[in-house]
Design a protein around this motif. Structure first.
Motif, PDB file in Angstrom:
ATOM      1  N   VAL A 198       0.811  -1.168  -0.002  1.00 37.37           N
ATOM      2  CA  VAL A 198      -0.077   0.156  -0.053  1.00 37.37           C
ATOM      3  C   VAL A 198       0.767   1.289   0.000  1.00 37.37           C
ATOM      4  O   VAL A 198       0.685   2.438  -0.602  1.00 37.37           O
ATOM      5  N   ASP A 199       2.019   1.013   0.817  1.00 35.67           N
ATOM      6  CA  ASP A 199       2.866   2.513   0.815  1.00 35.67           C
ATOM      7  C   ASP A 199       3.430   2.691  -0.599  1.00 35.67           C
ATOM      8  O   ASP A 199       3.478   3.892  -1.026  1.00 35.67           O
ATOM      9  N   VAL A 200       3.504   1.800  -1.239  1.00 33.14           N
ATOM     10  CA  VAL A 200       4.206   2.001  -2.578  1.00 33.14           C
ATOM     11  C   VAL A 200       2.993   2.821  -3.570  1.00 33.14           C
ATOM     12  O   VAL A 200       3.495   3.836  -4.379  1.00 33.14           O
ATOM     13  N   GLN A 201       1.815   2.313  -3.277  1.00 32.69           N
ATOM     14  CA  GLN A 201       0.797   2.699  -4.147  1.00 32.69           C
ATOM     15  C   GLN A 201       0.512   4.404  -3.748  1.00 32.69           C
ATOM     16  O   GLN A 201       0.436   5.196  -4.506  1.00 32.69           O
ATOM     17  N   ILE A 202       0.659   4.543  -2.541  1.00 30.99           N
ATOM     18  CA  ILE A 202       0.470   5.919  -2.054  1.00 30.99           C
ATOM     19  C   ILE A 202       1.459   6.905  -2.530  1.00 30.99           C
ATOM     20  O   ILE A 202       1.419   8.020  -2.841  1.00 30.99           O
ATOM     21  N   ARG A 203       2.727   6.247  -2.357  1.00 32.60           N
ATOM     22  CA  ARG A 203       3.981   7.150  -2.772  1.00 32.60           C
ATOM     23  C   ARG A 203       3.872   7.537  -4.435  1.00 32.60           C
ATOM     24  O   ARG A 203       4.130   8.683  -4.752  1.00 32.60           O
ATOM     25  N   GLN A 204       3.470   6.682  -5.236  1.00 31.32           N
ATOM     26  CA  GLN A 204       2.879   6.879  -6.661  1.00 31.32           C
ATOM     27  C   GLN A 204       1.924   7.714  -6.856  1.00 31.32           C
ATOM     28  O   GLN A 204       2.046   8.927  -7.646  1.00 31.32           O
ATOM     29  N   GLN A 205       1.208   7.812  -6.025  1.00 23.73           N
ATOM     30  CA  GLN A 205      -0.242   9.073  -6.101  1.00 23.73           C
ATOM     31  C   GLN A 205       0.251  10.343  -5.469  1.00 23.73           C
ATOM     32  O   GLN A 205      -0.173  11.403  -6.192  1.00 23.73           O
ATOM     33  N   ARG A 206       1.117  10.164  -4.666  1.00 25.16           N
ATOM     34  CA  ARG A 206       1.611  11.556  -4.053  1.00 25.16           C
ATOM     35  C   ARG A 206       2.676  12.193  -5.114  1.00 25.16           C
ATOM     36  O   ARG A 206       2.694  13.294  -5.119  1.00 25.16           O
ATOM     37  N   LYS A 207       3.354  11.278  -5.715  1.00 21.99           N
ATOM     38  CA  LYS A 207       4.371  11.772  -6.983  1.00 21.99           C
ATOM     39  C   LYS A 207       3.678  12.495  -7.957  1.00 21.99           C
ATOM     40  O   LYS A 207       3.886  13.550  -8.612  1.00 21.99           O
ATOM     41  N   ALA A 208       2.559  11.745  -8.439  1.00 18.27           N
ATOM     42  CA  ALA A 208       1.439  12.272  -9.230  1.00 18.27           C
ATOM     43  C   ALA A 208       0.924  13.447  -9.153  1.00 18.27           C
ATOM     44  O   ALA A 208       0.649  14.373  -9.858  1.00 18.27           O
ATOM     45  N   TYR A 209       0.516  13.720  -7.919  1.00 23.07           N
ATOM     46  CA  TYR A 209       0.075  15.013  -7.387  1.00 23.07           C
ATOM     47  C   TYR A 209       1.007  16.101  -6.963  1.00 23.07           C
ATOM     48  O   TYR A 209       0.556  17.261  -7.212  1.00 23.07           O
ATOM     49  N   GLN A 210       2.363  15.748  -6.968  1.00 25.71           N
ATOM     50  CA  GLN A 210       3.325  16.648  -6.631  1.00 25.71           C
ATOM     51  C   GLN A 210       3.243  18.022  -7.776  1.00 25.71           C
ATOM     52  O   GLN A 210       3.573  19.004  -6.994  1.00 25.71           O
ATOM     53  N   PRO A 211       3.050  17.823  -8.925  1.00 26.62           N
ATOM     54  CA  PRO A 211       3.193  19.077 -10.030  1.00 26.62           C
ATOM     55  C   PRO A 211       2.283  20.014  -9.417  1.00 26.62           C
ATOM     56  O   PRO A 211       2.282  21.316  -9.391  1.00 26.62           O
ATOM     57  N   ALA A 212       0.773  19.469  -9.382  1.00 26.76           N
ATOM     58  CA  ALA A 212      -0.203  20.359  -8.884  1.00 26.76           C
ATOM     59  C   ALA A 212      -0.115  20.921  -7.571  1.00 26.76           C
ATOM     60  O   ALA A 212      -0.483  22.083  -7.237  1.00 26.76           O
ATOM     61  N   PHE A 213       0.390  20.408  -6.573  1.00 25.25           N
ATOM     62  CA  PHE A 213       0.981  20.875  -5.315  1.00 25.25           C
ATOM     63  C   PHE A 213       1.814  22.140  -5.457  1.00 25.25           C
ATOM     64  O   PHE A 213       1.933  23.064  -4.933  1.00 25.25           O
ATOM     65  N   GLY A 269      -1.004  16.616   2.968  1.00 25.63           N
ATOM     66  CA  GLY A 269      -0.752  16.173   4.293  1.00 25.63           C
ATOM     67  C   GLY A 269      -1.790  14.719   4.253  1.00 25.63           C
ATOM     68  O   GLY A 269      -1.315  13.906   5.196  1.00 25.63           O
ATOM     69  N   SER A 270      -2.569  14.330   3.693  1.00 29.40           N
ATOM     70  CA  SER A 270      -3.114  13.093   3.525  1.00 29.40           C
ATOM     71  C   SER A 270      -2.295  11.785   3.148  1.00 29.40           C
ATOM     72  O   SER A 270      -2.404  10.857   3.755  1.00 29.40           O
ATOM     73  N   TYR A 271      -1.509  12.360   2.334  1.00 33.81           N
ATOM     74  CA  TYR A 271      -0.264  11.274   2.006  1.00 33.81           C
ATOM     75  C   TYR A 271       0.467  11.119   2.939  1.00 33.81           C
ATOM     76  O   TYR A 271       0.882   9.963   3.355  1.00 33.81           O
ATOM     77  N   ASP A 272       1.079  12.148   3.535  1.00 40.30           N
ATOM     78  CA  ASP A 272       1.930  12.159   4.668  1.00 40.30           C
ATOM     79  C   ASP A 272       1.486  11.444   5.968  1.00 40.30           C
ATOM     80  O   ASP A 272       2.296  10.610   6.392  1.00 40.30           O
ATOM     81  N   ARG A 273       0.239  11.617   6.129  1.00 36.58           N
ATOM     82  CA  ARG A 273      -0.484  11.050   7.381  1.00 36.58           C
ATOM     83  C   ARG A 273      -0.441   9.371   7.060  1.00 36.58           C
ATOM     84  O   ARG A 273      -0.041   8.629   8.096  1.00 36.58           O
ATOM     85  N   LEU A 274      -0.498   8.992   6.046  1.00 39.51           N
ATOM     86  CA  LEU A 274      -0.514   7.544   5.773  1.00 39.51           C
ATOM     87  C   LEU A 274       0.722   7.009   5.750  1.00 39.51           C
ATOM     88  O   LEU A 274       1.131   5.874   6.115  1.00 39.51           O
ATOM     89  N   LEU A 275       1.662   7.682   5.240  1.00 40.28           N
ATOM     90  CA  LEU A 275       3.057   7.333   5.292  1.00 40.28           C
ATOM     91  C   LEU A 275       3.795   7.514   6.276  1.00 40.28           C
ATOM     92  O   LEU A 275       4.926   7.243   6.427  1.00 40.28           O
ATOM     93  N   LYS A 276       3.434   8.507   7.376  1.00 37.17           N
ATOM     94  CA  LYS A 276       4.017   8.832   8.604  1.00 37.17           C
ATOM     95  C   LYS A 276       5.269   9.735   8.353  1.00 37.17           C
ATOM     96  O   LYS A 276       6.214   9.279   8.665  1.00 37.17           O
ATOM     97  N   GLU A 277       5.097  10.489   7.268  1.00 35.41           N
ATOM     98  CA  GLU A 277       6.167  11.239   6.994  1.00 35.41           C
ATOM     99  C   GLU A 277       5.871  12.668   7.224  1.00 35.41           C
ATOM    100  O   GLU A 277       4.878  13.198   7.470  1.00 35.41           O
ATOM    101  N   GLY A 278       6.904  13.835   6.782  1.00 31.83           N
ATOM    102  CA  GLY A 278       6.777  15.031   6.946  1.00 31.83           C
ATOM    103  C   GLY A 278       6.269  15.526   8.510  1.00 31.83           C
ATOM    104  O   GLY A 278       6.772  15.175   9.550  1.00 31.83           O
ATOM    105  N   ASP A 279       5.208  16.541   8.578  1.00 30.83           N
ATOM    106  CA  ASP A 279       4.738  16.975   9.790  1.00 30.83           C
ATOM    107  C   ASP A 279       3.986  15.710  10.710  1.00 30.83           C
ATOM    108  O   ASP A 279       3.675  15.966  11.967  1.00 30.83           O
ATOM    109  N   TYR A 280       3.891  14.428   9.903  1.00 24.86           N
ATOM    110  CA  TYR A 280       3.167  13.469  10.483  1.00 24.86           C
ATOM    111  C   TYR A 280       4.063  12.480  10.867  1.00 24.86           C
ATOM    112  O   TYR A 280       3.660  11.175  11.476  1.00 24.86           O
ATOM    113  N   ASP A 281       5.315  12.576  10.909  1.00 23.81           N
ATOM    114  CA  ASP A 281       6.469  11.715  11.281  1.00 23.81           C
ATOM    115  C   ASP A 281       6.513  11.898  12.824  1.00 23.81           C
ATOM    116  O   ASP A 281       6.543  12.760  13.527  1.00 23.81           O
ATOM    117  N   PRO A 282       6.305  10.551  13.459  1.00 21.10           N
ATOM    118  CA  PRO A 282       6.084  10.456  14.842  1.00 21.10           C
ATOM    119  C   PRO A 282       7.593  11.217  15.766  1.00 21.10           C
ATOM    120  O   PRO A 282       7.195  11.717  16.711  1.00 21.10           O
TER     121      PRO A 282
END
Length: 342
Positions: A198-213, A269-282
């Protein structure tokens, strides 16, 4: 009878609601609803959980030719295999599932869809909060300059009424979002683990969203820079009417910029929350010193802004609280993270 019908029949036989079954399976209620309506199907891991919970075989769930299967239950109505596991001293698998919540592809997709649907509404809500004092500022300012037939009291009264009316929708949106987020509180708190792949899929979706971000953030910053141009012009061209209009222009343009920032940040942030990265890194996220300070800093900044504005009536000046607060918080956050690294 298809899989969705079987899940609904077994659920009703147990007297459970969709929300109760969702809690047992550690998925969202929307996921159960989609299973039963045939819009989606549970993954293999959830099939095993359903088999365990209902006390039926996976063949019964997956094969349509299995229309009936006797469910062996103890005197309390629980499936017999639950009782057997307790009797032989082995760990109850159902309790293990509840204790360690695993998110599969379907539930991850539901969460991302949920956050994306709220990103626009939350961005618009914050935008409306920034726009709410514009009429108050313009009516008071233009009335005092004699441009419109209103004195300060009349303009202030109309402006305040409009301000509170505008704030109704954002406040309702924030409350509804807070309630909707309770269903996914375990994600914000980090009490979950992603299923395999699942993490691989989420990273791919985040990468696809990065230009819009990136476009949203870049365009938002450009709008913030453009918004102050009339203020500088007004400083040299000493016209009260122009200065008043410049303040309104600044707030309107900044509100669009903030809309872009908030909507993009919630989606990212929804991607980071699932991946526990960025501001959501414990280790560096909301549980960090910077995160705890931020939780108190921004409400304090809002209180200062509102108190200063209402007591002084200088709405054309009090907006300076926000850029100053942003710079101060950035410095505090950087200092806290440097201290934590050391």
């Amino acid at each position: 009878m298809n899989l969705g019908d079987k899940i609904m029949t077994l659920r009703r036989k147990q007297g459970w609601s969709q929300e109760e079954l969702a809690g047992l399976c550690q998925v969202s209620r929307q996921s159960v609803s989609k299973w039963e309506s045939g819009q989606s199907a549970p993954d293999l891991e959830k099939i095993l959980v359903l088999s365990r919970i209902f006390g039926v075989s996976t063949d019964f769930l997956l094969k349509e030719e299995y229309e009936r299967e006797q469910m062996t239950q103890d005197e309390n109505g629980a499936p017999a295999d639950f009782k057997a596991a307790d009797d032989d001293g082995s760990a109850d698998r159902h309790e293990e599932v509840v204790a360690c919540r695993r998110i599969g592809r379907e539930e991850a997709a539901d969460f991302l869809e949920h956050e994306a649907s709220w990103a626009t509404r939350m961005g618009f809500g914050v935008m409306m909060c920034i726009l709410s004092p514009v009429l108050l500022i313009e009516l008071c300012g233009l009335g005092s300059c004699g441009v419109i037939p209103l004195d300060d009291n009349q303009g202030g009264l109309i402006g305040l009424i409009c301000l509170f009316l505008i704030l109704i929708w954002p406040v309702m949106t924030f409350i509804r979002y807070g309630i909707a987020e309770r269903e996914y509180a375990f994600i914000s708190e980090g009490r979950f683990a992603l299923a395999y792949g699942v993490d691989v899929q989420i990273r791919q979706q985040r990468k696809a969203y990065q230009p819009a971000f990136t476009r949203s953030i870049t365009f938002g910053v450009a709008l913030c820079l453009i918004s102050v141009i009339p203020i500088f012009i007004g400083a040299f061209w000493e016209q009260d009417v122009f200065e008043i209009l410049a303040v309104g222009f600044l707030l309107i343009v900044v509100s669009f910029a903030v809309y872009l920032f908030v909507s993009a940040a919630i989606t990212w942030g929804s991607y980071d929350r699932l991946l526990k990265e960025g501001d959501y890194d414990p280790k560096t996220g909301e549980n960090s010193l910077a995160g705890r300070i931020g939780a108190a800093f921004w409400p304090l900044a809002a209180a200062i802004y509102l108190a200063w504005s209402f007591l002084s009536g200088d709405w054309h000046i009090t907006w300076l609280v926000w850029p100053v607060a942003g710079c101060v918080y950035a410095a505090i956050s950087a200092a806290c993270r440097m201290a934590e690294k050391e």
